[in-house]
Design a protein around this motif. Sequence first.
Motif, PDB file in Angstrom:
ATOM      1  N   GLY A 198       4.533  22.399  66.335  1.00 22.62           N
ATOM      2  CA  GLY A 198       5.266  21.240  65.851  1.00 22.62           C
ATOM      3  C   GLY A 198       6.087  21.619  64.641  1.00 22.62           C
ATOM      4  N   PHE A 199       6.558  20.594  63.922  1.00 24.61           N
ATOM      5  CA  PHE A 199       7.421  20.854  62.766  1.00 24.61           C
ATOM      6  C   PHE A 199       7.348  19.694  61.788  1.00 24.61           C
ATOM      7  CE2 PHE A 199      10.062  18.363  65.616  1.00 24.61           C
ATOM      8  CZ  PHE A 199      10.735  17.506  64.758  1.00 24.61           C
ATOM      9  N   ARG A 200       7.874  19.962  60.583  1.00 25.05           N
ATOM     10  CA  ARG A 200       8.003  18.945  59.542  1.00 25.05           C
ATOM     11  C   ARG A 200       9.371  19.075  58.877  1.00 25.05           C
ATOM     12  NH1 ARG A 200       2.787  17.102  57.513  1.00 25.05           N
ATOM     13  NH2 ARG A 200       1.103  18.157  58.624  1.00 25.05           N
ATOM     14  N   PHE A 201       9.931  17.944  58.500  1.00 26.33           N
ATOM     15  CA  PHE A 201      11.092  17.940  57.616  1.00 26.33           C
ATOM     16  C   PHE A 201      10.598  17.817  56.181  1.00 26.33           C
ATOM     17  CE2 PHE A 201      13.810  16.990  61.279  1.00 26.33           C
ATOM     18  CZ  PHE A 201      14.912  17.779  60.971  1.00 26.33           C
ATOM     19  N   GLN A 202      11.071  18.709  55.329  1.00 22.99           N
ATOM     20  CA  GLN A 202      10.700  18.698  53.928  1.00 22.99           C
ATOM     21  C   GLN A 202      11.634  17.792  53.133  1.00 22.99           C
ATOM     22  OE1 GLN A 202       7.802  20.274  54.990  1.00 22.99           O
ATOM     23  NE2 GLN A 202       7.764  20.938  52.836  1.00 22.99           N
ATOM     24  N   LEU A 247      10.777  15.573  43.715  1.00 25.09           N
ATOM     25  CA  LEU A 247       9.732  16.232  44.478  1.00 25.09           C
ATOM     26  C   LEU A 247      10.170  17.642  44.869  1.00 25.09           C
ATOM     27  CD1 LEU A 247       8.702  13.281  46.833  1.00 25.09           C
ATOM     28  CD2 LEU A 247       7.468  14.121  44.842  1.00 25.09           C
ATOM     29  N   ASP A 248       9.240  18.575  44.827  1.00 28.18           N
ATOM     30  CA  ASP A 248       9.501  19.942  45.241  1.00 28.18           C
ATOM     31  C   ASP A 248       9.491  19.993  46.764  1.00 28.18           C
ATOM     32  OD1 ASP A 248       9.564  22.633  45.817  1.00 28.18           O
ATOM     33  OD2 ASP A 248       7.950  23.176  44.431  1.00 28.18           O
ATOM     34  N   TRP A 249      10.610  20.332  47.372  1.00 32.29           N
ATOM     35  CA  TRP A 249      10.696  20.294  48.828  1.00 32.29           C
ATOM     36  C   TRP A 249       9.735  21.289  49.477  1.00 32.29           C
ATOM     37  CZ3 TRP A 249      11.826  24.473  51.876  1.00 32.29           C
ATOM     38  CH2 TRP A 249      12.502  25.571  51.294  1.00 32.29           C
ATOM     39  N   ARG A 250       9.350  22.332  48.773  1.00 33.45           N
ATOM     40  CA  ARG A 250       8.473  23.341  49.356  1.00 33.45           C
ATOM     41  C   ARG A 250       7.057  22.815  49.600  1.00 33.45           C
ATOM     42  NH1 ARG A 250      11.856  25.225  45.733  1.00 33.45           N
ATOM     43  NH2 ARG A 250      13.185  27.017  46.208  1.00 33.45           N
ATOM     44  N   THR A 251       6.675  21.785  48.885  1.00 36.12           N
ATOM     45  CA  THR A 251       5.304  21.261  49.001  1.00 36.12           C
ATOM     46  C   THR A 251       5.249  19.802  49.428  1.00 36.12           C
ATOM     47  OG1 THR A 251       5.325  20.767  46.619  1.00 36.12           O
ATOM     48  CG2 THR A 251       4.365  22.875  47.299  1.00 36.12           C
ATOM     49  N   ASN A 252       6.391  19.187  49.716  1.00 32.90           N
ATOM     50  CA  ASN A 252       6.415  17.774  50.096  1.00 32.90           C
ATOM     51  C   ASN A 252       7.267  17.583  51.339  1.00 32.90           C
ATOM     52  OD1 ASN A 252       5.152  16.047  47.702  1.00 32.90           O
ATOM     53  ND2 ASN A 252       6.299  17.742  46.786  1.00 32.90           N
ATOM     54  N   ASP A 253       6.690  16.917  52.349  1.00 33.09           N
ATOM     55  CA  ASP A 253       7.417  16.621  53.581  1.00 33.09           C
ATOM     56  C   ASP A 253       7.444  15.116  53.813  1.00 33.09           C
ATOM     57  OD1 ASP A 253       4.520  17.626  54.115  1.00 33.09           O
ATOM     58  OD2 ASP A 253       4.924  16.259  55.773  1.00 33.09           O
ATOM     59  N   TRP A 254       8.332  14.687  54.710  1.00 32.51           N
ATOM     60  CA  TRP A 254       8.475  13.233  54.922  1.00 32.51           C
ATOM     61  C   TRP A 254       8.421  12.821  56.386  1.00 32.51           C
ATOM     62  CZ3 TRP A 254      13.129  11.641  57.366  1.00 32.51           C
ATOM     63  CH2 TRP A 254      14.173  12.589  57.386  1.00 32.51           C
ATOM     64  N   VAL A 255       8.407  13.760  57.304  1.00 34.49           N
ATOM     65  CA  VAL A 255       8.224  13.425  58.715  1.00 34.49           C
ATOM     66  C   VAL A 255       7.582  14.627  59.396  1.00 34.49           C
ATOM     67  CG1 VAL A 255      10.491  14.248  59.501  1.00 34.49           C
ATOM     68  CG2 VAL A 255       9.328  12.445  60.780  1.00 34.49           C
ATOM     69  N   ALA A 256       6.713  14.359  60.382  1.00 31.20           N
ATOM     70  CA  ALA A 256       6.014  15.426  61.093  1.00 31.20           C
ATOM     71  C   ALA A 256       5.902  15.075  62.567  1.00 31.20           C
ATOM     72  CB  ALA A 256       4.626  15.638  60.493  1.00 31.20           C
ATOM     73  N   PHE A 257       6.223  16.038  63.429  1.00 34.84           N
ATOM     74  CA  PHE A 257       6.018  15.945  64.872  1.00 34.84           C
ATOM     75  C   PHE A 257       4.967  17.001  65.224  1.00 34.84           C
ATOM     76  CE2 PHE A 257       9.869  13.676  64.494  1.00 34.84           C
ATOM     77  CZ  PHE A 257      10.156  13.020  65.683  1.00 34.84           C
ATOM     78  N   LEU A 258       3.808  16.559  65.731  1.00 39.63           N
ATOM     79  CA  LEU A 258       2.736  17.513  65.991  1.00 39.63           C
ATOM     80  C   LEU A 258       1.749  16.929  66.989  1.00 39.63           C
ATOM     81  CD1 LEU A 258       1.491  20.272  65.237  1.00 39.63           C
ATOM     82  CD2 LEU A 258       0.245  19.105  63.402  1.00 39.63           C
ATOM     83  N   ARG A 302       4.981  11.086  62.953  1.00 37.60           N
ATOM     84  CA  ARG A 302       4.730  10.118  61.890  1.00 37.60           C
ATOM     85  C   ARG A 302       5.643  10.404  60.709  1.00 37.60           C
ATOM     86  NH1 ARG A 302      -0.842  11.725  58.848  1.00 37.60           N
ATOM     87  NH2 ARG A 302      -0.568  13.990  58.796  1.00 37.60           N
ATOM     88  N   ALA A 303       5.754   9.413  59.841  1.00 37.15           N
ATOM     89  CA  ALA A 303       6.610   9.537  58.661  1.00 37.15           C
ATOM     90  C   ALA A 303       5.952   8.810  57.501  1.00 37.15           C
ATOM     91  CB  ALA A 303       7.997   8.959  58.927  1.00 37.15           C
ATOM     92  N   ILE A 304       6.387   9.166  56.300  1.00 42.43           N
ATOM     93  CA  ILE A 304       5.869   8.481  55.119  1.00 42.43           C
ATOM     94  C   ILE A 304       6.678   7.203  54.901  1.00 42.43           C
ATOM     95  CG2 ILE A 304       5.124  10.640  54.071  1.00 42.43           C
ATOM     96  CD1 ILE A 304       7.494  10.475  52.190  1.00 42.43           C
ATOM     97  N   GLY A 305       6.075   6.257  54.224  1.00 45.96           N
ATOM     98  CA  GLY A 305       6.772   5.040  53.856  1.00 45.96           C
ATOM     99  C   GLY A 305       7.337   5.140  52.451  1.00 45.96           C
TER     100      GLY A 305
END
Length: 533
Positions: free
Chosen positions: A132-136, A146-157, A163-166
């Motif tokens: 799967g993958f995540r968008f940072q 937010l540091d993009w290297r450690t924070n994501d906002w959507v994940a397909f897995l 799912r996505a964050i609100g």
Amino acid sequence: MGKLSSAIAGEEAKLRLGDASPFSFESLIELAEAKSRMPWFAPTAGPAEVLSQINYDAHGKIKFDTSLALFALGPGQYPVVFSHLGTYFRFPVTMHVVHDDMAREIVFDDSYFDMPADSPARRLPPGNHFAGFRFQESRSGDQRQLDWRTNDWVAFLGASYFRAIGDQYQYGISARGIAVNVAQASQLEEFPDFSHFWFEAAADTRSSAVIVYALLEGPSICGAYRFVLHRDKGVIMDIDASLFLRRDIERLGIAPLTSMFWYSNTAKPTAIDWRPQVHDSDGLAIWTGNGEHIWRPLNNAPRTMASAFIDNNPKGFGLLQRDRDFDHYLDGVHYERRPSLWVEPLGDWGEGSVQLVENPTDAETHDNIVAMWVPKLAAQTGQNFRLRYRLHWQADEPFPSPLARCVATRLGRGGLPGQDRPEGDRKFVVEFQGDGLAKIPFGVRPLAVLSSSRGKLSNVFTEAVPDGKQGHWRAQFDLSVEGREPVELRLFLQLGDEALSETWLYQYHPFTSEPLASAGQESSGLISSVKAV
């Protein structure tokens, strides 16, 4: 082959890319249709003895090297990182990058991932191990920096889950590309997979949107999806899906939502857990085609229950987390921040029903709730569906009713203080709050418009909640019912001919010693039909 931009060409030095080939959404739709006419072959998973050892903990230690992220140098704001196979994600997914209508496969390489020297993943044979993958988060930062290297906002897995964050920066509820035969007694549930993804390079570096395409494959269905994902306050997804049926499907779930509901203050068993409430969502909200707003609190049902809310061209529905008070959860995982997820149909969806499936659970680790749209038209072999809808991942529904909303549902023993309490009678206290109730003249009480599918209602009255909050009212009533089959309740507040509140629906499961109904037995409610499966 089309010429790759310098930014995309730069990815080639980091990620191994295959040869270029033409790509468009139209060609993806044609591919899905062609595959639907071919025999289905189950995807090949990695060796089970190795994957079974890549459990939750081991999988969490396998980290994609963010310096190799797709689009880490642009174009666009949002880099893509990839997930590895594991116990719960056994089927490889093929990834592609698209630029100027040309697609190139992202070829898997073990070197993309950092993992412990003793990780069982190192024992997998060569092959594609993307799951799967995540968008940072944005490379240019946001209001929280937010540091993009450690924070994501959507994940397909996993299968077709995503799912996505609100707007409270929390994951919780999930969506799926499709649901096939959920809680269907005559057929086993299927979990089609997103087998291929394509990431379209952004044309505008400043854009807050990203575009992803996906191919869905399963025993009974094939589909082509286009996702336009917007990172704003919360996340908005515009989804365009073309679905082609390989064979008949008893229950085809469109825009399915999957969540967790263990218990709430409504009917919490004694000492089941130290926390007052544990749930990712606390109710189903529906905005019907005729404009009615409905609120249906969720249940941890004693057995699998499927409820159908018949409608024509619904304006929307969603699983919401309305209770936002930390003191009502007391948990450091912050259930009060979990996103609500609203489905907004785009175009004509016709006749069908919003269906709610509630499965029993005894832990918070199981997603036991599903909500989806099921078309009235039978889903038969050779049929195709073209659907467009929008998903809103945020704290609240995007189109709230101007009427007072339900803010609490409470259950207790029936009867009146100082009198004998009849065994088995249940008291209900339903609270509403809103501007319309705040305008009621002093000394005037709204009418509780109440009905039930069976049983006897008594001691019905309304009163202002004595907490000093304007527009905060509650309706109380007792229900006396025999037997163990569920009861469908319906209630709203009214003054004269004017409705002051949304419509509260509730499925009550009586507590008696009588045996459960057999599988397949049906009962009908006022708006929902309830089926024990």
